[in-house]
Motif scaffolding. Structure first.
Motif, PDB file in Angstrom:
ATOM      1  N   VAL A 195      -2.132  -0.958  -3.846  1.00 15.22           N
ATOM      2  CA  VAL A 195      -3.058   0.124  -3.510  1.00 15.22           C
ATOM      3  C   VAL A 195      -2.266   1.435  -3.471  1.00 15.22           C
ATOM      4  O   VAL A 195      -1.235   1.510  -2.807  1.00 15.22           O
ATOM      5  N   GLU A 230       2.718   6.441 -11.129  1.00 17.54           N
ATOM      6  CA  GLU A 230       1.934   5.240 -10.789  1.00 17.54           C
ATOM      7  C   GLU A 230       2.502   4.013 -11.510  1.00 17.54           C
ATOM      8  O   GLU A 230       2.601   2.932 -10.941  1.00 17.54           O
ATOM      9  N   THR A 245       0.865  -1.183   0.000  1.00 16.10           N
ATOM     10  CA  THR A 245       0.000   0.000   0.000  1.00 16.10           C
ATOM     11  C   THR A 245       0.899   1.229   0.000  1.00 16.10           C
ATOM     12  O   THR A 245       1.841   1.308   0.793  1.00 16.10           O
ATOM     13  N   LYS A 301      -3.666   5.222   7.447  1.00 11.97           N
ATOM     14  CA  LYS A 301      -2.587   6.215   7.372  1.00 11.97           C
ATOM     15  C   LYS A 301      -1.948   6.458   8.749  1.00 11.97           C
ATOM     16  O   LYS A 301      -0.757   6.749   8.860  1.00 11.97           O
ATOM     17  N   PHE A 344       1.172   5.503  -0.009  1.00  7.96           N
ATOM     18  CA  PHE A 344       0.559   6.820   0.199  1.00  7.96           C
ATOM     19  C   PHE A 344       1.478   7.833  -0.465  1.00  7.96           C
ATOM     20  O   PHE A 344       2.631   7.987  -0.047  1.00  7.96           O
ATOM     21  N   HIS A 374      -2.723   5.509  -2.743  1.00  7.13           N
ATOM     22  CA  HIS A 374      -3.543   6.661  -2.308  1.00  7.13           C
ATOM     23  C   HIS A 374      -2.800   7.946  -2.663  1.00  7.13           C
ATOM     24  O   HIS A 374      -1.618   8.091  -2.320  1.00  7.13           O
ATOM     25  N   TRP A 375      -3.496   8.842  -3.319  1.00  7.62           N
ATOM     26  CA  TRP A 375      -2.862  10.077  -3.791  1.00  7.62           C
ATOM     27  C   TRP A 375      -3.327  11.273  -2.992  1.00  7.62           C
ATOM     28  O   TRP A 375      -4.510  11.403  -2.664  1.00  7.62           O
ATOM     29  N   GLU A 376      -2.375  12.173  -2.724  1.00  6.05           N
ATOM     30  CA  GLU A 376      -2.710  13.457  -2.125  1.00  6.05           C
ATOM     31  C   GLU A 376      -1.882  14.511  -2.854  1.00  6.05           C
ATOM     32  O   GLU A 376      -0.649  14.368  -2.960  1.00  6.05           O
ATOM     33  N   LEU A 415      -9.538   5.100   5.765  1.00  5.08           N
ATOM     34  CA  LEU A 415      -8.299   5.593   5.168  1.00  5.08           C
ATOM     35  C   LEU A 415      -7.421   6.269   6.227  1.00  5.08           C
ATOM     36  O   LEU A 415      -6.208   6.035   6.301  1.00  5.08           O
ATOM     37  N   ASP A 450     -15.588   5.826   4.173  1.00  3.33           N
ATOM     38  CA  ASP A 450     -14.330   5.658   3.426  1.00  3.33           C
ATOM     39  C   ASP A 450     -13.179   6.389   4.112  1.00  3.33           C
ATOM     40  O   ASP A 450     -12.088   5.854   4.294  1.00  3.33           O
ATOM     41  N   GLN A 451     -13.424   7.633   4.519  1.00  4.56           N
ATOM     42  CA  GLN A 451     -12.345   8.428   5.092  1.00  4.56           C
ATOM     43  C   GLN A 451     -11.896   7.903   6.459  1.00  4.56           C
ATOM     44  O   GLN A 451     -10.704   7.939   6.789  1.00  4.56           O
TER      45      GLN A 451
END
Ligand code: SF4
Length: 284
Positions: free
Chosen positions: A121, A82, A66, A199, A68, A123-125, A195, A191-192
C-alpha cells in the motif's frame, strides 16, 4: 541505491522495535503486578531483543507493508519511485525474509513476494521542495482485524468517539496482541478518518497532539482503555494500550467520522529520506 535504502528501512522496521515503544513496554512491565501480565511482557521484550540482536523479524507476521510518501515535487528521484518501492518489497521478502502476506481476493492464491494489486500500500502526499520522505509501516493482520470505522452523528461528538473506541477495544480483547497502540482519525470523510488513524501510528511515543485539547483526550482515552483490564496478550493486567494517537481533519457539518486503527505491541516503523543530491538516510 534507492531500492537498497528502502530494503534497509523495511529490515530496520521488522527487526527493531523503535526505542520509544521498547521504553513503553519496559514501563508497562514495571507497572504490572500480576504474574501472567509480567510473564507475557517478559516474553514480548525477549522477542524484541532476539529480533534486534539477531537481525530477524520480531514477529512471524511481518504484516502488510504500508508506505507513506511525502514527495517533494522538484526531486529528481520521483520518477520510478513507486516501482522502487515494489522492487524493494520483493527483495526484502526474499532477503530478510518476510512472510508473504499478499493473497488474491478471489482465489486466495499467495503472490509469494508481498506484492499484488495495490499491495504494498502506497499513500502519496505531494510537497514543495526536492526532498522525499518515505515512512514504512509493516501492519500486522491480527491487529488490523480490530480496526473499524464509525460514522457518528455530530451530536454524539467526542463522547461518541470515546464510547466507540472503548467498545471496539473491549470486543477485540486479546485478538490484536495487546498492549496495543491506537491510531484514531476524527473528521474528513470515511476514507480520510481511517487514513489519518493509520498515519497517526507513525508518531513517536512522547509526541502528543499539538492541540492541547486533543492531547488531553488522547491521555483520557489511554487511561480508560487501560482501565478495561484486558492486559498484555488479553490475559489480564493494567496495560491494554501503550499509547493513543489522534489526528483530525475538518468534517462535513452532518458527519462525525471516526477511524480506529489498532496496532499490536509490534508497533513497527522506519523512515527513508532521499536528499536532493541523492544521498539517503534511513532511521527510526
Ligand atoms: S497482531 Fe502483531 S504481534 Fe500479533 S501476530 Fe500480528 S504482527 Fe504479530
Amino acid at each position: 541505491m534507492l531500492v537498497d535504502a528502502i530494503v534497509e528501512a523495511i529490515r530496520l522496521a521488522v527487526t527493531r522495535i523503535p526505542d520509544d515503544v521498547v521504553l513503553a513496554l519496559k514501563e508497562a512491565y514495571a507497572g504490572e503486578e500480576g504474574e501472567v501480565a509480567r510473564f507475557n511482557l517478559e516474553n514480548i521484550l525477549k522477542a524484541v531483543e532476539i529480533g534486534r540482536d539477531g537481525s530477524i523479524p520480531v514477529c512471524q507476521d511481518t504484516g502488510t507493508l504500508t508506505f507513506f510518501v511525502r514527495a517533494g515535487v522538484e526531486s529528481p528521484y520521483l520518477r520510478g519511485l513507486e516501482g522502487a518501492i515494489f522492487e524493494a518489497t520483493r527483495r526484502a521478502t526474499e532477503e530478510i525474509p518476510l512472510r508473504p502476506n499478499a493473497v488474491d481476493v478471489m482465489t486466495g492464491k499467495n503472490s509469494g513476494d508481498n506484492t499484488g494489486r495495490f499491495v504494498p500500500v502506497v499513500h502519496w502526499e505531494l510537497a514543495e521542495g526536492s526532498e522525499i520522505e518515505i515512512a514504512v509501516l509493516p501492519k500486522g493482520g491480527g491487529s488490523e482485524n480490530c480496526s473499524a470505522l464509525a460514522m457518528l452523528t455530530p451530536s454524539e461528538g467526542w463522547e461518541g468517539v470515546r464510547r466507540f473506541v472503548l467498545e471496539r477495544v473491549r470486543k477485540c480483547g486479546g485478538k490484536p496482541c495487546p498492549p496495543v497502540v491506537l491510531g484514531i482519525g476524527v473528521g474528513g470523510g470515511a476514507d480520510q478518518a481511517l487514513l489519518l488513524a493509520k498515519k497517526a501510528l507513525l508518531r513517536k511515543g512522547e509526541e502528543r497532539h499539538p492541540d492541547e485539547r486533543i492531547a488531553e483526550i488522547e491521555k483520557e482515552i489511554l487511561e480508560e482503555v487501560n482501565a478495561l483490564g484486558i492486559g498484555p496478550m488479553g490475559m489480564g493486567g493494567r496495560t491494554t494500550a501503550l499509547d493513543v494517537k489522534i489526528e483530525v481533519a475538518h468534517r462535513h457539518p452532518a458527519s462525525f467520522p471516526v477511524g480506529l486503527v489498532v496496532q499490536c505491541w509490534a508497533s513497527r516503523r522506519a523512515f527513508v529520506e532521499i536528499k536532493p543530491d541523492g544521498r539517503v538516510e534511513v532511521w527510526q
